[in-house]
Design a protein around this motif. Sequence first.
Motif, mmCIF file in Angstrom:
data_model
loop_
_atom_site.group_PDB
_atom_site.id
_atom_site.type_symbol
_atom_site.label_atom_id
_atom_site.label_comp_id
_atom_site.label_asym_id
_atom_site.label_seq_id
_atom_site.Cartn_x
_atom_site.Cartn_y
_atom_site.Cartn_z
ATOM 1 N N PRO A 82 -3.267 -5.734 18.237
ATOM 2 C CA PRO A 82 -3.078 -5.191 19.583
ATOM 3 C C PRO A 82 -1.721 -5.576 20.167
ATOM 4 C CG PRO A 82 -5.229 -6.228 19.376
ATOM 5 C CD PRO A 82 -4.484 -6.546 18.127
ATOM 6 N N GLY A 83 -0.976 -4.606 20.627
ATOM 7 C CA GLY A 83 0.298 -4.855 21.264
ATOM 8 C C GLY A 83 1.434 -5.242 20.336
ATOM 9 N N LYS A 84 1.210 -5.125 19.041
ATOM 10 C CA LYS A 84 2.240 -5.524 18.074
ATOM 11 C C LYS A 84 2.584 -4.366 17.147
ATOM 12 C CE LYS A 84 1.047 -10.419 18.111
ATOM 13 N NZ LYS A 84 0.742 -11.628 17.286
ATOM 14 N N GLN A 85 3.596 -4.571 16.343
ATOM 15 C CA GLN A 85 4.032 -3.516 15.426
ATOM 16 C C GLN A 85 3.135 -3.471 14.207
ATOM 17 O OE1 GLN A 85 8.035 -4.749 14.397
ATOM 18 N NE2 GLN A 85 7.339 -5.959 12.673
ATOM 19 N N ARG A 86 3.222 -2.374 13.490
ATOM 20 C CA ARG A 86 2.476 -2.199 12.251
ATOM 21 C C ARG A 86 3.220 -2.907 11.123
ATOM 22 N NH1 ARG A 86 0.520 3.799 10.651
ATOM 23 N NH2 ARG A 86 -0.044 3.628 12.873
ATOM 24 N N ASP A 87 2.511 -3.766 10.408
ATOM 25 C CA ASP A 87 3.115 -4.557 9.337
ATOM 26 C C ASP A 87 2.408 -4.320 8.016
ATOM 27 O OD1 ASP A 87 3.629 -7.343 11.563
ATOM 28 O OD2 ASP A 87 5.084 -5.845 10.890
ATOM 29 N N LEU A 88 3.154 -4.518 6.951
ATOM 30 C CA LEU A 88 2.610 -4.357 5.610
ATOM 31 C C LEU A 88 1.671 -5.508 5.267
ATOM 32 C CD1 LEU A 88 2.721 -2.808 2.871
ATOM 33 C CD2 LEU A 88 4.598 -4.339 2.242
ATOM 34 N N VAL A 89 0.535 -5.175 4.679
ATOM 35 C CA VAL A 89 -0.426 -6.189 4.238
ATOM 36 C C VAL A 89 -0.350 -6.358 2.719
ATOM 37 C CG1 VAL A 89 -2.866 -6.798 4.055
ATOM 38 C CG2 VAL A 89 -1.990 -5.731 6.152
ATOM 39 N N ALA A 90 -0.459 -5.250 2.001
ATOM 40 C CA ALA A 90 -0.470 -5.320 0.538
ATOM 41 C C ALA A 90 -0.134 -3.958 -0.047
ATOM 42 C CB ALA A 90 -1.830 -5.788 0.022
ATOM 43 N N THR A 91 0.457 -3.980 -1.233
ATOM 44 C CA THR A 91 0.755 -2.744 -1.953
ATOM 45 C C THR A 91 0.255 -2.835 -3.388
ATOM 46 O OG1 THR A 91 2.914 -3.480 -2.756
ATOM 47 C CG2 THR A 91 2.864 -2.393 -0.606
ATOM 48 N N ILE A 92 0.026 -1.676 -3.981
ATOM 49 C CA ILE A 92 -0.353 -1.611 -5.384
ATOM 50 C C ILE A 92 0.214 -0.333 -5.980
ATOM 51 C CG2 ILE A 92 -2.596 -0.556 -4.831
ATOM 52 C CD1 ILE A 92 -3.713 -2.112 -7.302
ATOM 53 N N THR A 93 0.870 -0.476 -7.129
ATOM 54 C CA THR A 93 1.441 0.688 -7.796
ATOM 55 C C THR A 93 0.395 1.349 -8.681
ATOM 56 O OG1 THR A 93 2.142 -0.532 -9.757
ATOM 57 C CG2 THR A 93 3.643 -0.530 -7.856
ATOM 58 N N SER A 94 0.753 2.508 -9.210
ATOM 59 C CA SER A 94 -0.168 3.212 -10.088
ATOM 60 C C SER A 94 -0.448 2.413 -11.358
ATOM 61 C CB SER A 94 0.393 4.585 -10.454
ATOM 62 O OG SER A 94 1.661 4.446 -11.054
ATOM 63 N N GLY A 95 0.478 1.535 -11.711
ATOM 64 C CA GLY A 95 0.285 0.698 -12.885
ATOM 65 C C GLY A 95 -0.473 -0.591 -12.606
ATOM 66 N N GLY A 96 -0.778 -0.833 -11.322
ATOM 67 C CA GLY A 96 -1.579 -1.995 -10.968
ATOM 68 C C GLY A 96 -0.803 -3.200 -10.474
ATOM 69 N N SER A 97 0.507 -3.070 -10.331
ATOM 70 C CA SER A 97 1.291 -4.194 -9.802
ATOM 71 C C SER A 97 1.034 -4.324 -8.310
ATOM 72 C CB SER A 97 2.775 -3.965 -10.054
ATOM 73 O OG SER A 97 3.039 -3.955 -11.434
ATOM 74 N N THR A 98 0.835 -5.555 -7.870
ATOM 75 C CA THR A 98 0.481 -5.794 -6.471
ATOM 76 C C THR A 98 1.501 -6.679 -5.775
ATOM 77 O OG1 THR A 98 -0.881 -7.700 -7.080
ATOM 78 C CG2 THR A 98 -1.983 -5.564 -6.946
ATOM 79 N N ASN A 99 1.498 -6.572 -4.464
ATOM 80 C CA ASN A 99 2.363 -7.396 -3.634
ATOM 81 C C ASN A 99 1.627 -7.647 -2.324
ATOM 82 O OD1 ASN A 99 4.861 -8.736 -3.064
ATOM 83 N ND2 ASN A 99 5.291 -7.093 -1.608
ATOM 84 N N TYR A 100 1.752 -8.871 -1.784
ATOM 85 C CA TYR A 100 1.011 -9.234 -0.580
ATOM 86 C C TYR A 100 1.932 -9.869 0.456
ATOM 87 C CZ TYR A 100 -3.160 -8.748 -3.501
ATOM 88 O OH TYR A 100 -4.145 -8.268 -4.322
ATOM 89 N N ALA A 101 1.589 -9.669 1.707
ATOM 90 C CA ALA A 101 2.225 -10.416 2.773
ATOM 91 C C ALA A 101 1.825 -11.880 2.626
ATOM 92 C CB ALA A 101 1.791 -9.877 4.124
#
Length: 120
Positions: A41-60
Amino acid sequence: QVQLVESGGGLVQAGGSLSLSCAASGTIFSINTMAWYRQPPGKQRDLVATITSGGSTNYADSVKGRFTISRDNAKNTVYLRMNSLKPEDRAVYYCNADGLRSAWGMGRYWGQGTQVTVSS
């Protein structure tokens, strides 16, 4: 047309768990990266996690070790398992599909958002 539909949000006590899912529908040929973002609430939208089609992940950093992103390429669906939830995890969670190739071309799409509330 392409749509992303999220489900699984809700209210949970601190320390609890929730699972979110997001399914992309339409004539979809492939999706490069799928991700979850959140907007407190009241803040910007931030990245939490990503995943590629090959399954590589990245997290905040704030969710490492607590959240797990996964996807089912055959179902064009991305998931977010959230454990050890904290009050500061409260936000609207949005799924995102980037590099989505469909009958309408290549594009980036957002879901409508799902509310996650963590009580202390």
